[in-house]
Scaffold this active site. Structure first.
Site, PDB file in Angstrom:
ATOM      1  N   GLU A 212      12.036   2.262  -3.783  1.00 46.77           N
ATOM      2  CA  GLU A 212      11.794   3.592  -3.187  1.00 46.77           C
ATOM      3  C   GLU A 212      12.656   3.782  -1.937  1.00 46.77           C
ATOM      4  O   GLU A 212      13.093   4.893  -1.636  1.00 46.77           O
ATOM      5  CB  GLU A 212      10.295   3.762  -2.893  1.00 46.77           C
ATOM      6  CG  GLU A 212       9.521   3.985  -4.199  1.00 46.77           C
ATOM      7  CD  GLU A 212       8.094   3.475  -4.191  1.00 46.77           C
ATOM      8  OE1 GLU A 212       7.501   3.275  -3.122  1.00 46.77           O
ATOM      9  OE2 GLU A 212       7.557   3.250  -5.305  1.00 46.77           O
TER      10      GLU A 212
ATOM     11  N   TRP B 289       0.817  -1.227   0.000  1.00 48.52           N
ATOM     12  CA  TRP B 289       0.000   0.000   0.000  1.00 48.52           C
ATOM     13  C   TRP B 289       0.850   1.277   0.000  1.00 48.52           C
ATOM     14  O   TRP B 289       0.332   2.367  -0.165  1.00 48.52           O
ATOM     15  CB  TRP B 289      -0.937   0.013   1.213  1.00 48.52           C
ATOM     16  CG  TRP B 289      -2.109  -0.918   1.081  1.00 48.52           C
ATOM     17  CD1 TRP B 289      -2.296  -1.868   0.107  1.00 48.52           C
ATOM     18  CD2 TRP B 289      -3.256  -1.005   1.949  1.00 48.52           C
ATOM     19  NE1 TRP B 289      -3.494  -2.515   0.322  1.00 48.52           N
ATOM     20  CE2 TRP B 289      -4.101  -2.011   1.435  1.00 48.52           C
ATOM     21  CE3 TRP B 289      -3.643  -0.318   3.106  1.00 48.52           C
ATOM     22  CZ2 TRP B 289      -5.309  -2.350   2.047  1.00 48.52           C
ATOM     23  CZ3 TRP B 289      -4.837  -0.659   3.711  1.00 48.52           C
ATOM     24  CH2 TRP B 289      -5.671  -1.661   3.195  1.00 48.52           C
ATOM     25  N   LYS B 290       2.146   1.150   0.261  1.00 50.62           N
ATOM     26  CA  LYS B 290       3.026   2.329   0.363  1.00 50.62           C
ATOM     27  C   LYS B 290       2.424   3.324   1.364  1.00 50.62           C
ATOM     28  O   LYS B 290       1.834   2.883   2.361  1.00 50.62           O
ATOM     29  CB  LYS B 290       3.241   2.946  -1.028  1.00 50.62           C
ATOM     30  CG  LYS B 290       3.701   1.884  -2.034  1.00 50.62           C
ATOM     31  CD  LYS B 290       4.183   2.434  -3.344  1.00 50.62           C
ATOM     32  CE  LYS B 290       4.582   1.269  -4.246  1.00 50.62           C
ATOM     33  NZ  LYS B 290       5.164   1.696  -5.508  1.00 50.62           N
TER      34      LYS B 290
ATOM     35  N   GLY C 169       4.908   1.969 -10.699  1.00 47.32           N
ATOM     36  CA  GLY C 169       4.050   3.142 -10.626  1.00 47.32           C
ATOM     37  C   GLY C 169       3.981   3.935 -11.914  1.00 47.32           C
ATOM     38  O   GLY C 169       3.482   5.062 -11.930  1.00 47.32           O
TER      39      GLY C 169
ATOM     40  N   GLY D 252       1.484  -2.705  -6.246  1.00 43.70           N
ATOM     41  CA  GLY D 252       1.359  -1.391  -5.624  1.00 43.70           C
ATOM     42  C   GLY D 252      -0.020  -0.818  -5.884  1.00 43.70           C
ATOM     43  O   GLY D 252      -1.000  -1.140  -5.208  1.00 43.70           O
ATOM     44  N   GLY D 253      -0.118   0.025  -6.902  1.00 38.33           N
ATOM     45  CA  GLY D 253      -1.361   0.751  -7.194  1.00 38.33           C
ATOM     46  C   GLY D 253      -2.618  -0.109  -7.183  1.00 38.33           C
ATOM     47  O   GLY D 253      -3.630   0.254  -6.554  1.00 38.33           O
TER      48      GLY D 253
ATOM     49  N   HIS E 234      13.068  -2.238  -1.142  1.00 44.42           N
ATOM     50  CA  HIS E 234      12.197  -1.715  -2.203  1.00 44.42           C
ATOM     51  C   HIS E 234      12.917  -0.554  -2.892  1.00 44.42           C
ATOM     52  O   HIS E 234      13.629   0.214  -2.236  1.00 44.42           O
ATOM     53  CB  HIS E 234      10.862  -1.247  -1.608  1.00 44.42           C
ATOM     54  CG  HIS E 234       9.860  -0.879  -2.661  1.00 44.42           C
ATOM     55  ND1 HIS E 234       9.899   0.323  -3.306  1.00 44.42           N
ATOM     56  CD2 HIS E 234       8.838  -1.568  -3.205  1.00 44.42           C
ATOM     57  CE1 HIS E 234       8.923   0.359  -4.212  1.00 44.42           C
ATOM     58  NE2 HIS E 234       8.268  -0.776  -4.164  1.00 44.42           N
TER      59      HIS E 234
ATOM     60  N   GLU F  98      11.557  -6.228  -9.407  1.00 43.48           N
ATOM     61  CA  GLU F  98      10.761  -5.054  -9.738  1.00 43.48           C
ATOM     62  C   GLU F  98      11.602  -4.095 -10.570  1.00 43.48           C
ATOM     63  O   GLU F  98      12.363  -3.296 -10.007  1.00 43.48           O
ATOM     64  CB  GLU F  98      10.315  -4.338  -8.459  1.00 43.48           C
ATOM     65  CG  GLU F  98       9.466  -5.181  -7.549  1.00 43.48           C
ATOM     66  CD  GLU F  98       8.608  -4.297  -6.648  1.00 43.48           C
ATOM     67  OE1 GLU F  98       7.382  -4.330  -6.811  1.00 43.48           O
ATOM     68  OE2 GLU F  98       9.152  -3.565  -5.823  1.00 43.48           O
TER      69      GLU F  98
HETATM   70  P1  PGA Z   1       3.060  -0.582  -8.774  1.00 41.70           P
HETATM   71  O1  PGA Z   1       4.077  -0.746  -7.539  1.00 41.70           O
HETATM   72  O2  PGA Z   1       2.279  -1.882  -8.853  1.00 41.70           O
HETATM   73  O3  PGA Z   1       2.214   0.580  -8.421  1.00 41.70           O
HETATM   74  O4  PGA Z   1       3.891  -0.383  -9.993  1.00 41.70           O
HETATM   75  C1  PGA Z   1       4.770  -1.946  -7.317  1.00 41.70           C
HETATM   76  C2  PGA Z   1       5.698  -1.790  -6.146  1.00 41.70           C
HETATM   77  O5  PGA Z   1       6.287  -0.720  -5.968  1.00 41.70           O
HETATM   78  O6  PGA Z   1       5.874  -2.742  -5.353  1.00 41.70           O
END
Ligand code: PGA
Length: 249
Positions: free
Chosen positions: A96, A10-11, A172, A232-233, A94, A166
């Site tokens: 990020e 969910w970030k 994203g 993610g999204g 991750h 990833e």
């Molecule tokens: P995303 O994110 O599905 O929104 O591309 C994936 C993630 O960062 O784990």
């Protein structure tokens, strides 16, 4: 023989209300017991997630952890604090975290070790940037990230790890790796692991992450070396997330 895992990251999104909606959606969806499901909400929701999702098909994950067990680390959260919330999985490295919070391979390794020490399942995230892909450096970058961790663990520790590939350019962005591109990197990781230890290669769950959605999940998950997804999204939309869970089982 590898059980698929679908994990929703969910970030810095989500709420108590979304947890409740997800629980309702999961209980009416009857996701196959042949699929492991995890919800990975922000820290503030972990304790509630453990309670709200108890008895559902989903387990709980955290998005990061601090390598030390306690101390003067304002704002940080240790592995044992996560286990107290009923957490089973924890994302480590991750992209990020690597980019925005300057976590290098050694910082990632320290977190993997802390997670394993507390009985958590680390989900080690690896992946190349667009520049690295265009410079033909996918193998060097990805196997470098995998190798730093794998080479520092015992055989028993390695067997408790999950790896998520990833590609940074797909996270994203709405730009998913094609199933062929993803399969190629997954096969490369698995063959590297198998060269170390055939049982490790055979048993390691390799998730794909990066714009996995309800409409491309089945194709990606049909590939032999893709054992699940880090979403993610699409994990913020219960119907989409459940469609991906169904595509895995
Ligand atoms: P995303 O994110 O599905 O929104 O591309 C994936 C993630 O960062 O784990």
């Amino acid at each position: 023989m590898r059980k698929p895992l679908i994990a929703g990251n969910w970030k810095m999104n989500g709420s108590l209300a979304l947890l409740e909606t997800m629980k309702q959606a999961l209980s009416s969806a009857r996701v196959s017991s042949a699929v492991d499901v995890a919800i990975i909400p922000p820290f503030t929701l972990l304790m509630s997630a453990g309670k709200i999702l108890a008895g559902s098909s989903a387990e709980i994950g955290a998005q990061t952890l601090h390598p030390e067990s306690s101390g003067a680390y304002t704002g940080e959260t240790s592995a044992s604090m996560l286990t107290e919330c009923g957490v089973r999985y924890v994302l480590v490295g991750h992209s990020e975290r690597r980019t925005l919070f300057a976590e290098d391979d050694q910082a990632v390794l320290a977190r993997v070790k802390a997670a394993l020490g507390a009985g958590l399942v680390p989900v080690l995230c690896v992946g190349e940037t667009l520049e690295e892909r265009e410079a033909d450096r996918v193998e060097t970058v990805v196997l470098g990230q995998v190798g730093t961790v794998i080479d520092a663990l015992s055989a028993e520790e390695r067997s408790r790890l999950v790896i998520a590939y990833e590609p940074v350019w797909a996270i994203g962005t709405g730009r998913t790796a094609t199933p062929d591109q993803a399969q190629q990197v997954h096969a490369m990781i698995r063959s590297w692991l198998s060269d170390k230890d055939p049982a490790l290669g055979e048993g390691m769950r390799l998730l794909y992450g990066g714009s996995m959605k309800a409409d491309n999940a089945a194709d990606l998950l049909s590939r032999p070396d893709i054992d699940g997804g880090l979403i993610g999204g699409a994990s913020l939309k219960p119907d989409d997330f459940i469609a991906i869970c169904h595509a895995a089982g």
